[in-house]
Design a protein around this motif. Structure first.
Motif, PDB file in Angstrom:
ATOM      1  N   PHE A  14       0.851  -1.176   0.000  1.00  0.00           N
ATOM      2  CA  PHE A  14       0.000   0.000   0.000  1.00  0.00           C
ATOM      3  C   PHE A  14       0.890   1.229   0.000  1.00  0.00           C
ATOM      4  O   PHE A  14       1.794   1.346   0.829  1.00  0.00           O
ATOM      5  N   VAL A  15       0.653   2.135  -0.929  1.00  0.00           N
ATOM      6  CA  VAL A  15       1.423   3.375  -1.016  1.00  0.00           C
ATOM      7  C   VAL A  15       0.491   4.543  -0.722  1.00  0.00           C
ATOM      8  O   VAL A  15      -0.555   4.689  -1.377  1.00  0.00           O
ATOM      9  N   ALA A  21      -3.357   5.162  -2.243  1.00  0.00           N
ATOM     10  CA  ALA A  21      -4.268   6.199  -1.780  1.00  0.00           C
ATOM     11  C   ALA A  21      -3.479   7.479  -1.613  1.00  0.00           C
ATOM     12  O   ALA A  21      -2.298   7.461  -1.257  1.00  0.00           O
ATOM     13  N   GLY A  22      -4.119   8.592  -1.871  1.00  0.00           N
ATOM     14  CA  GLY A  22      -3.496   9.889  -1.676  1.00  0.00           C
ATOM     15  C   GLY A  22      -4.545  10.900  -1.292  1.00  0.00           C
ATOM     16  O   GLY A  22      -5.719  10.760  -1.639  1.00  0.00           O
ATOM     17  N   SER A  56      -5.888  14.864  -1.213  1.00  0.00           N
ATOM     18  CA  SER A  56      -5.859  16.203  -1.786  1.00  0.00           C
ATOM     19  C   SER A  56      -4.921  16.217  -3.001  1.00  0.00           C
ATOM     20  O   SER A  56      -5.191  15.534  -3.989  1.00  0.00           O
ATOM     21  N   ALA A  57      -3.805  16.951  -2.951  1.00  0.00           N
ATOM     22  CA  ALA A  57      -2.842  16.879  -4.048  1.00  0.00           C
ATOM     23  C   ALA A  57      -2.329  15.452  -4.217  1.00  0.00           C
ATOM     24  O   ALA A  57      -2.034  15.011  -5.331  1.00  0.00           O
ATOM     25  N   GLY A  58      -2.214  14.723  -3.105  1.00  0.00           N
ATOM     26  CA  GLY A  58      -1.835  13.317  -3.191  1.00  0.00           C
ATOM     27  C   GLY A  58      -2.889  12.489  -3.893  1.00  0.00           C
ATOM     28  O   GLY A  58      -2.577  11.482  -4.550  1.00  0.00           O
ATOM     29  N   GLY A  59      -4.154  12.888  -3.771  1.00  0.00           N
ATOM     30  CA  GLY A  59      -5.220  12.219  -4.516  1.00  0.00           C
ATOM     31  C   GLY A  59      -5.047  12.404  -6.004  1.00  0.00           C
ATOM     32  O   GLY A  59      -5.283  11.482  -6.799  1.00  0.00           O
ATOM     33  N   PRO A  82      -8.334   7.953  -4.589  1.00  0.00           N
ATOM     34  CA  PRO A  82      -8.080   9.381  -4.454  1.00  0.00           C
ATOM     35  C   PRO A  82      -9.008   9.937  -3.363  1.00  0.00           C
ATOM     36  O   PRO A  82     -10.231   9.858  -3.476  1.00  0.00           O
ATOM     37  N   ILE A  83      -8.426  10.479  -2.299  1.00  0.00           N
ATOM     38  CA  ILE A  83      -9.180  11.016  -1.171  1.00  0.00           C
ATOM     39  C   ILE A  83      -9.200  12.536  -1.280  1.00  0.00           C
ATOM     40  O   ILE A  83      -8.144  13.173  -1.293  1.00  0.00           O
ATOM     41  N   SER A  84     -10.400  13.107  -1.394  1.00  0.00           N
ATOM     42  CA  SER A  84     -10.550  14.558  -1.563  1.00  0.00           C
ATOM     43  C   SER A  84      -9.603  15.072  -2.639  1.00  0.00           C
ATOM     44  O   SER A  84      -8.823  16.000  -2.409  1.00  0.00           O
TER      45      SER A  84
END
Length: 261
Positions: free
Chosen positions: A65-66, A133-134, A136-139, A164-166
């Motif tokens: 999981f990253v 999963a990431g 905001s910008a990580g999303g 993608p979270i938010s």
């Protein structure tokens, strides 16, 4: 500028200033608790920030999981998020968390390429399926990993679940914020980096996750991605842009169940 308020999160969250120090403290506790199962600062490139932490479960990992952090491609590094590995670790998955260079020192496209390099390098450490999963910008960044032009097939075909979270999924509105002084996006760059416009994608199960109490712009961004990709979307009741990620540390959460199924 025109959309500065629309993309402002902290101003609309009670106690917003308390979240970053809390995240950093909880992350440090998690790293210390793992002892030798925390492999820190594994390089994936030549830059000072081109490193990831790898947290190992007890026993052989079921997969990798990253998690990719947010901060509008402007803030933070991997050290503030280690506690979010707890849920996947408890389910038997290894967890990698990369840092990356920040705007304006590099472009958003450069950061996307760095995350592809980090995922590729982490995939060499752990066998089996890969979930991403990431926040905001990580999303945005984890959604971009489904682009077949970024990950080689031997890595991209291992992708099982992407959350993608938010997320920021259409970067064109950000051109109408003051932040674009650092992003330096023009129309072509914004389109090239917008997941909503991606066509040739790796097959993976995608769930867009967003808090019901988020700013309308982020609810829109999540909806745009779900509509463009025809994927699942979950709107989490009572959650805002900062506490939406807490579920990653909970072994019993639906978020962890989806990512480690």
């Amino acid at each position: 500028m025109e959309l500065d308020d629309a993309y402002s999160n902290g101003a609309y969250i009670d106690g917003a200033d308390g979240y970053p120090p809390r995240w950093a403290a909880e992350a440090a506790v998690l790293r210390a608790s793992l002892g030798e199962r925390a492999k820190l600062d594994i390089p994936y490139g030549d830059g000072e920030r081109h490193k990831f932490d790898l947290f190992l479960p007890e026993g052989k990992p079921k997969g990798l999981f990253v998690f990719v952090h947010g901060g509008y491609w402007l803030l933070f590094d991997k050290s503030s998020w280690s506690h979010l590995a707890a849920g996947a670790l408890a389910q038997g998955w290894a967890v990698a968390m990369p840092s990356y260079d920040l705007c304006p020192d590099v472009s958003i496209a450069d950061i996307t390429a760095q995350i592809a390099a980090a995922v590729t390098r982490a995939a060499q450490e752990v066998e089996g399926p890969i979930s991403l999963a990431g926040h905001s910008a990580g999303g945005h960044l984890v959604a971009r990993m489904l682009d077949k032009g970024l990950l080689a097939p031997e890595v991209g075909n291992r992708l099982r679940t992407v959350m993608p979270i938010s997320p920021l999924s259409d970067l064109r509105p950000l051109m109408r914020t003051s932040m674009n002084e650092k992003f330096k996006l023009d129309e072509a760059a914004a389109e090239a980096e917008s997941p909503v416009l991606m066509q040739d994608r790796y097959e993976a199960s995608v769930t867009v996750w967003v808090g019901a109490d988020e700013r309308p712009s982020f609810l829109d961004q999540a909806q745009w991605l779900a509509d463009a990709w025809g994927c699942d979307q979950k709107i989490d009741p009572g959650k805002h842009h900062f506490d939406i990620i807490d579920a990653l540390s909970d072994i019993d959460s639906e978020v962890v169940a989806i990512l480690t199924k």
